[in-house]
Write an enzyme that holds these catalytic residues in place. Structure first.
Site, mmCIF file in Angstrom:
data_model
loop_
_atom_site.group_PDB
_atom_site.id
_atom_site.type_symbol
_atom_site.label_atom_id
_atom_site.label_comp_id
_atom_site.label_asym_id
_atom_site.label_seq_id
_atom_site.Cartn_x
_atom_site.Cartn_y
_atom_site.Cartn_z
ATOM 1 N N GLN A 119 0.722 -1.302 -0.124
ATOM 2 C CA GLN A 119 0.057 0.539 -0.600
ATOM 3 C C GLN A 119 0.714 1.019 -0.252
ATOM 4 O O GLN A 119 2.443 1.303 -0.207
ATOM 5 C CB GLN A 119 -0.961 -0.841 1.286
ATOM 6 C CG GLN A 119 -2.051 -0.762 0.792
ATOM 7 C CD GLN A 119 -3.150 -0.254 2.096
ATOM 8 O OE1 GLN A 119 -2.770 -0.491 3.080
ATOM 9 N NE2 GLN A 119 -4.499 -0.967 0.943
ATOM 10 N N THR B 57 0.798 -3.797 7.711
ATOM 11 C CA THR B 57 0.463 -5.304 7.945
ATOM 12 C C THR B 57 -0.383 -5.618 6.777
ATOM 13 O O THR B 57 -1.955 -6.492 6.627
ATOM 14 C CB THR B 57 0.124 -6.038 8.666
ATOM 15 O OG1 THR B 57 1.232 -5.913 9.647
ATOM 16 C CG2 THR B 57 0.307 -7.484 8.524
ATOM 17 N N HIS B 58 -0.424 -5.357 5.260
ATOM 18 C CA HIS B 58 -1.824 -5.109 4.535
ATOM 19 C C HIS B 58 -0.577 -5.759 2.620
ATOM 20 O O HIS B 58 -1.275 -5.136 2.197
ATOM 21 C CB HIS B 58 -1.920 -3.874 4.094
ATOM 22 C CG HIS B 58 -2.645 -3.479 5.063
ATOM 23 N ND1 HIS B 58 -3.094 -1.912 5.045
ATOM 24 C CD2 HIS B 58 -3.540 -4.135 6.130
ATOM 25 C CE1 HIS B 58 -3.841 -2.194 6.703
ATOM 26 N NE2 HIS B 58 -3.804 -2.888 7.303
ATOM 27 N N ASN B 59 -0.443 -7.084 3.029
ATOM 28 C CA ASN B 59 0.225 -7.118 2.516
ATOM 29 C C ASN B 59 -0.277 -8.292 1.876
ATOM 30 O O ASN B 59 -1.568 -8.365 1.867
ATOM 31 C CB ASN B 59 1.719 -7.671 2.521
ATOM 32 C CG ASN B 59 2.502 -7.868 3.761
ATOM 33 O OD1 ASN B 59 2.494 -8.112 4.469
ATOM 34 N ND2 ASN B 59 3.784 -6.301 2.951
#
Length: 586
Positions: free
Chosen positions: A347, A514-516
């Site tokens: 992101q 933590t938006h992989n």
């Protein structure tokens, strides 16, 4: 040599948000299900109990709930001209470990991706033409539409008791909600959280500028709520310890509060913790999974045969297991061929921090997702014709909890240490708040995941290697939308303001989100996707890969709500079609 165990109907690899739901539903449907979780058991009581529940050192700095990098990590580089090096400490993102996974320590923001997000390529080309498509961009349509997923979004929100205000019910725009969201069937299951002082200031300024602010949807439940599984989630007390923490009140929806009370009563479900799956074993034709191999906490190796294998761990482990097991063709960026590891995305966060002399904010009365948002600059909600980029993000004035060890905002130009720095920290800790911007990130030919040829984990297996950097599209987008947020910030009237667009080279060191996503992208064609619209492997039909690893690119929103919808979408296909007649579903 591995000890071969008695066959079961299904094995779930990773008992987190997706795995817990799938295990519960399939066990209840009559399948014998084994859940394999590499971490330990965790539950609200006693693991998240007071007095240590609010220990910032333990949970934020020492990563109590996160992946143990001494046993397994990833390697990272910005491009193929660099040598990837291991991530030795958690920085940009913090994957969870243990029962519940990252859904234990998540912040609670629960969004539905926009209809545009699911058809990014076709809608962009139709509106702007091919000249507007970013160079080297591999973003694609998901193979499933918002309308197809809407019932599954609805079910997940009602399972987790999400608090919010609808803005579009069956095409009717509802005042006070998000007018840009896709049409939903009904209102949120719980009313929105309270509005904090920062949110009220943001709302007033945004409305004066003609925007339509609304309360951020959150899985920190605004009141006690009992879901369809019979689990009761308590009402939030606004303690401010959501992100990176378990909830001692049982008020933040998670597998622990929403699913496990039912799942652990299922007679046909068996949970095995500290069971690290290292391979999915295929038949000689490489067309069917026959078992998984895992290693327990004593170093013993077991083989668990199963008719159905569900990979439901975090993005990185889903992709790594596919690569280690030979499920699908690995992606080759030079040839632009293969699919496993392709379309990794992240992101593009940025922000504006406001500092005041005459306003005081209580930073310790907060909740995950507590805030006011505008969506005018997310997705394709605004005209991109002359801007030179696609995508966008949402703006939020958040009151989600300030951690004094980690969060010490000071105006730009303040010395980094010494008496002046100390004075500024003391003065502005409760006289400031951020307008945070979470921007989208497109996928590119040069951003991908593969196996590192040099580094190995504690079991001697290759680490996953990440090759990633943001492109010009993301930098242009970040500058433009951050300046828009600054206009709102200026209207609020701070004495000082720091504007921080994201234009630099990506670094894996400071925390971002933590938006992989991606690496096992879904789609309509096996040539450009690893799984079909039901998250079923094109190559090995009795393997389903469920999670954010399926995202072909990343939107501006937090991914959890969309992961929940995809979970129920895959579940419906498995229960109603695959179990009755195993084989390819698309």
């Amino acid at each position: 040599m591995a000890t071969k165990l008695k066959p079961v109907d299904a094995v779930v690899v990773g008992v987190g948000l997706s795995g817990s739901i799938l295990a519960k539903e399939l066990a209840e449907a009559g399948l014998h299900v084994v859940g394999l979780e590499r971490g330990r058991w965790r539950d609200t009581d006693p693991d998240f109990a007071m007095p240590h529940a609010h220990d910032e050192l333990r949970y934020v700095k020492r990563h109590e709930l996160m992946q143990d990098l001494s046993r397994e990590t990833i390697t990272f580089r910005n491009n193929t001209n660099e040598t990837a090096l291991p991530m030795r400490s958690l920085g940009s993102f913090r994957p969870g470990e243990g029962v519940g996974g990252a859904a234990v320590h998540w912040g609670g923001l629960t969004w539905r991706f926009l209809p545009w997000d699911f058809e990014t390529r076709s809608r962009t080309l139709a509106r702007y033409g091919s000249d507007h498509w970013p160079a080297e961009c591999t973003s694609q349509d998901w193979g499933v539409t918002y309308d197809e997923l809407e019932p599954h979004f609805d079910r997940f929100e009602y399972l987790y008791g999400v608090s919010g205000k609808a803005g579009n019910i069956k095409g009717k725009i509802i005042p006070g909600g998000n007018p840009y969201e896709g049409p939903r069937a009904r209102e949120y299951p719980n009313p929105a959280l309270k509005t904090a002082y920062a949110g009220a200031l943001f709302k007033e300024a945004a409305e004066k500028l003609g925007y339509k602010p609304f309360p951020t949807p959150s899985a920190a439940n605004s009141q006690p709520y009992t879901n369809e599984y019979g689990a009761t989630i308590n009402g939030c007390v606004y303690c401010g310890y959501c992100q990176f923490f378990g909830c001692e009140m049982g008020a933040k929806a998670s597998p622990q509060t929403a699913v496990l009370p039912n799942l652990m009563k299922q007679s046909r479900f068996e949970l095995r913790t500290r069971a690290n799956v290292v391979k999915v074993n295929l038949d000689s034709a490489k067309k069917r999974a026959v078992s998984v191999t895992y290693i327990d906490s004593r170093g013993r190796e077991f083989e668990q045969p199963a008719d159905l294998v569900l990979l439901t761990s975090y993005v990185f482990n889903n992709v790594r297991l596919m690569l280690l097991s030979g499920i699908g063709k690995p992606y080759d960026p030079a040839a632009n061929s293969g699919v496993v590891g392709r379309n990794y995305a992240y992101q593009t966060p940025s922000g504006v921090t406001l500092f005041f002399e005459d306003k005081v904010f209580n930073q310790f009365m907060a909740a995950g997702g507590l805030g006011m948002t505008i969506d005018e600059f997310n997705g394709d909600n605004f005209d991109h014709a002359w801007l030179g980029f696609i995508g966008g993000g949402f703006f939020q004035a958040a009151t989600s909890g300030s951690r004094p060890i980690e969060v010490r905002p000071v105006p730009r130009g303040t010395p980094r240490w010494g008496a002046e720095w100390k004075h500024a920290v003391a003065k502005y800790f409760n006289r400031s708040f951020p307008i945070t911007i979470q921007g989208a990130c497109q996928s590119y030919r040069t951003n991908y995941l593969d196996l590192d040829p040099a580094y190995r984990d504690a079991y001697g297996l290759p680490l996953l290697r990440m090759t990633f950097d943001r492109h010009e599209n993301e930098h242009k987008m970040s500058v433009w939308i951050t300046n828009k947020a600054a206009e709102i910030g200026k209207a609020i009237g701070p004495s000082k303001m720091t504007v921080s667009p994201r234009t630099e080279k990506y670094t894996i060191v400071p925390y971002q989100s933590t938006h992989n996503t991606g690496g096992a992208a879904m789609g309509a064609e096996p040539a450009t996707s690893a799984v079909n619209k039901y998250l079923q492997s094109w190559d090995v039909p009795n393997v389903f890969v469920v999670g954010a690893s399926a995202f072909p690119q990343n939107g501006g929103y937090n991914p959890t709500g969309t992961v929940g919808a995809l979970t129920f979408h895959a579940l419906q296909a498995i229960k109603t079609r695959y179990v009755k007649r195993p084989g390819p579903l698309a």
